[in-house]
Motif scaffolding. Structure first.
Motif, short mmCIF file in Angstrom:
data_model
loop_
_atom_site.label_atom_id
_atom_site.label_comp_id
_atom_site.label_asym_id
_atom_site.label_seq_id
_atom_site.Cartn_x
_atom_site.Cartn_y
_atom_site.Cartn_z
N ILE A 90 3.95 -7.48 11.60
CA ILE A 90 3.32 -6.78 10.63
C ILE A 90 2.61 -7.59 9.36
O ILE A 90 1.65 -7.28 9.04
CB ILE A 90 4.56 -6.18 9.86
CG1 ILE A 90 5.27 -5.00 10.77
CG2 ILE A 90 4.27 -5.47 8.51
CD1 ILE A 90 4.16 -3.92 11.09
N ASP A 91 3.37 -9.05 9.37
CA ASP A 91 2.83 -9.76 8.40
C ASP A 91 1.64 -11.02 8.94
O ASP A 91 1.27 -11.72 8.24
CB ASP A 91 3.92 -10.71 7.68
CG ASP A 91 4.70 -9.63 6.68
OD1 ASP A 91 3.98 -8.87 6.23
OD2 ASP A 91 5.67 -10.29 6.24
N ARG A 103 -4.63 -2.80 5.74
CA ARG A 103 -3.46 -1.94 5.72
C ARG A 103 -3.65 -1.11 6.87
O ARG A 103 -2.59 -0.58 7.56
CB ARG A 103 -3.73 -0.91 4.55
CG ARG A 103 -2.43 0.13 4.20
CD ARG A 103 -2.68 0.52 3.00
NE ARG A 103 -1.66 1.94 2.62
CZ ARG A 103 -1.72 2.57 1.69
NH1 ARG A 103 -2.27 2.28 0.56
NH2 ARG A 103 -0.44 3.48 1.52
N GLN A 104 -4.77 -0.86 7.60
CA GLN A 104 -5.18 -0.31 8.61
C GLN A 104 -4.43 -0.89 9.69
O GLN A 104 -4.04 -0.34 10.88
CB GLN A 104 -6.58 0.18 8.78
CG GLN A 104 -7.24 1.18 7.65
CD GLN A 104 -7.34 0.62 6.62
OE1 GLN A 104 -7.45 -0.58 6.28
NE2 GLN A 104 -7.47 1.57 5.42
N GLU A 105 -4.80 -2.40 9.70
CA GLU A 105 -4.23 -3.21 10.83
C GLU A 105 -2.70 -2.99 10.92
O GLU A 105 -2.25 -3.29 12.09
CB GLU A 105 -4.63 -4.52 10.69
CG GLU A 105 -6.36 -4.58 10.97
CD GLU A 105 -6.65 -6.33 10.64
OE1 GLU A 105 -7.46 -6.83 11.33
OE2 GLU A 105 -6.40 -6.42 9.40
N LYS A 106 -2.16 -3.18 9.97
CA LYS A 106 -0.76 -3.26 9.80
C LYS A 106 -0.03 -1.85 10.01
O LYS A 106 0.92 -1.87 10.74
CB LYS A 106 -0.32 -3.54 8.20
CG LYS A 106 -0.40 -5.05 7.82
CD LYS A 106 0.14 -5.22 6.29
CE LYS A 106 -0.03 -6.55 6.02
NZ LYS A 106 0.51 -6.67 4.48
N GLU A 107 -0.69 -0.87 9.77
CA GLU A 107 -0.38 0.63 10.47
C GLU A 107 -0.49 0.48 11.74
O GLU A 107 0.62 1.17 12.64
CB GLU A 107 -1.39 1.55 9.90
CG GLU A 107 -0.95 1.88 8.31
CD GLU A 107 0.28 2.48 8.01
OE1 GLU A 107 1.11 3.10 8.79
OE2 GLU A 107 0.77 2.87 7.17
N ALA A 108 -1.61 -0.14 12.54
CA ALA A 108 -1.72 -0.03 13.82
C ALA A 108 -0.76 -0.73 14.55
O ALA A 108 -0.11 -0.37 15.64
CB ALA A 108 -3.14 -0.47 14.27
N GLN A 160 2.81 1.10 14.55
CA GLN A 160 2.83 2.04 15.49
C GLN A 160 3.02 1.63 16.92
O GLN A 160 3.85 2.13 17.55
CB GLN A 160 1.48 2.98 15.46
CG GLN A 160 1.37 3.68 14.44
CD GLN A 160 -0.14 4.23 14.23
OE1 GLN A 160 -0.78 4.39 15.18
NE2 GLN A 160 -0.45 4.80 12.93
N ALA A 161 2.33 0.15 17.26
CA ALA A 161 2.84 -0.43 18.70
C ALA A 161 3.99 -0.76 18.65
O ALA A 161 4.72 -0.49 19.55
CB ALA A 161 1.69 -1.51 18.48
N LEU A 162 4.74 -1.50 17.43
CA LEU A 162 6.19 -1.88 17.33
C LEU A 162 7.16 -0.37 17.69
O LEU A 162 8.03 -0.36 18.51
CB LEU A 162 6.61 -2.14 16.31
CG LEU A 162 6.05 -3.73 15.75
CD1 LEU A 162 6.29 -4.13 14.53
CD2 LEU A 162 6.48 -4.76 16.82
#
Length: 309
Positions: free
Chosen positions: A48-49, A62-67, A70-72
């Motif tokens: 995430i970080d 923020r979009q990269e973290k959300e993606a 979701q994978a996690l």
């Protein structure tokens, strides 16, 4: 695939030197499971970080973290459904889930904590901050307790209290570092009480006020540490020793933040290897004292409580 045990040991040694020392006090089977669970938690946090074993964080949108979140979530669900994983951290998680029947909801409660960071959650009240502390650390305490054989709900609450205390200590220690990357876990109404407007906490003139608030967090953590000590009466002896050692090490970090004034944030507050060894030895005495007492029935009045453990 990389040896799961070796991968987990490396993860905890590099990701948390304090907990790695304490973990060596567990019996072998408990230690292996604790390290494997830690490896999964550390992996999810790092993903995430955009960091490696808690270090060298990258700037992610923020979009990269959300993606990534979701994978996690997808891979965690696959493991919970009994599927194998080629990702070492998830292979480790699969073993822990099978050995100890970890409830799926606890795993996803931890992921919800990472989701709070991904969506840049605001913390308007202390309740918001404590809820975050539960999701990123308290629920880890609950899962660790299950690994140690705990099934009593009241003891689970004490285990959550220890995780919350750890996270309150972390927040107090990392206030300045978090502000530098645009994060603030201090309640906004606390900031307002000190005359600090939203978005202005990083300004140098607010440093004394921030330290005063950090000290309040340390004092609050003391209540959660005290509750956790009561829960240790229900743990197997070596588990109680390991947990007592970890408690004393993390608690010392908070006490150093309180005693150090604003200069405490000029470098990261830590406990030396020699002091960690001393605290682990003291943890043995704390565990003996705890085990000699009757199981604790003291109320947890005023402490944040999850409605359904």
């Amino acid at each position: 695939m990389q040896d799961i045990s070796a991968y987990s040991q490396q993860s905890i040694r590099q990701g948390s030197k304090s907990f790695a020392r304490a973990a060596m006090l567990f019996d072998r089977d408990t230690r292996d499971s604790v390290m494997m669970l830690y490896a999964w938690c550390r992996h999810c946090d790092d993903v995430i970080d955009g960091q490696t074993l808690g270090h060298d964080a990258q700037e992610l949108s923020r979009q990269e973290k959300e993606a990534r979140l979701q994978a996690l979530q997808r891979e965690t669900a696959r493991v919970c459904d009994g599927h194998a994983s080629d990702i070492p951290a998830f292979a480790a998680l699969g073993q822990v889930v099978r050995r100890h029947a970890l409830p799926r909801r606890h795993l996803f409660e931890l992921l919800e904590g990472f989701a709070m960071d991904a969506r840049e959650q605001r913390f308007e009240t202390l309740g918001d901050t404590l809820r975050y502390c539960y999701h990123v650390a308290g629920v880890v305490g609950v899962m660790m307790a299950r690994i140690m054989g705990v099934r009593d709900v009241q003891v689970m609450h004490r285990a959550a209290d220890l995780g919350i205390a750890f996270q309150l200590t972390n927040i107090a220690r990392d206030v300045r570092d978090d502000l530098r990357i645009g994060r603030c876990y201090l309640p906004e109404d606390w900031l307002a009480r000190q005359g600090i407007a939203p978005g202005e906490a990083a300004q140098p003139q607010h440093l004394p006020a921030l330290h005063a608030l950090a000290c309040e967090l340390v004092e609050l953590a003391e209540q959660y540490y005290a509750s956790a000590r009561i829960g240790m009466t229900q743990l197997p002896w070596r588990c109680a020793w390991a947990i007592a050692g970890a408690l004393l090490i993390y608690r010392e970090i908070g006490l150093r933040v309180r005693a150090g004034g604003t200069s405490v944030w000029e470098q990261r507050t830590s406990v030396s290897g020699r002091r960690k060894l001393l605290r682990l030895l003291q943890g043995g005495f704390v565990a003996v004292h705890a085990k000699a007492r009757r199981p604790g029935k003291a109320p947890r009045d005023g402490l944040w409580t999850h409605p359904d453990l």
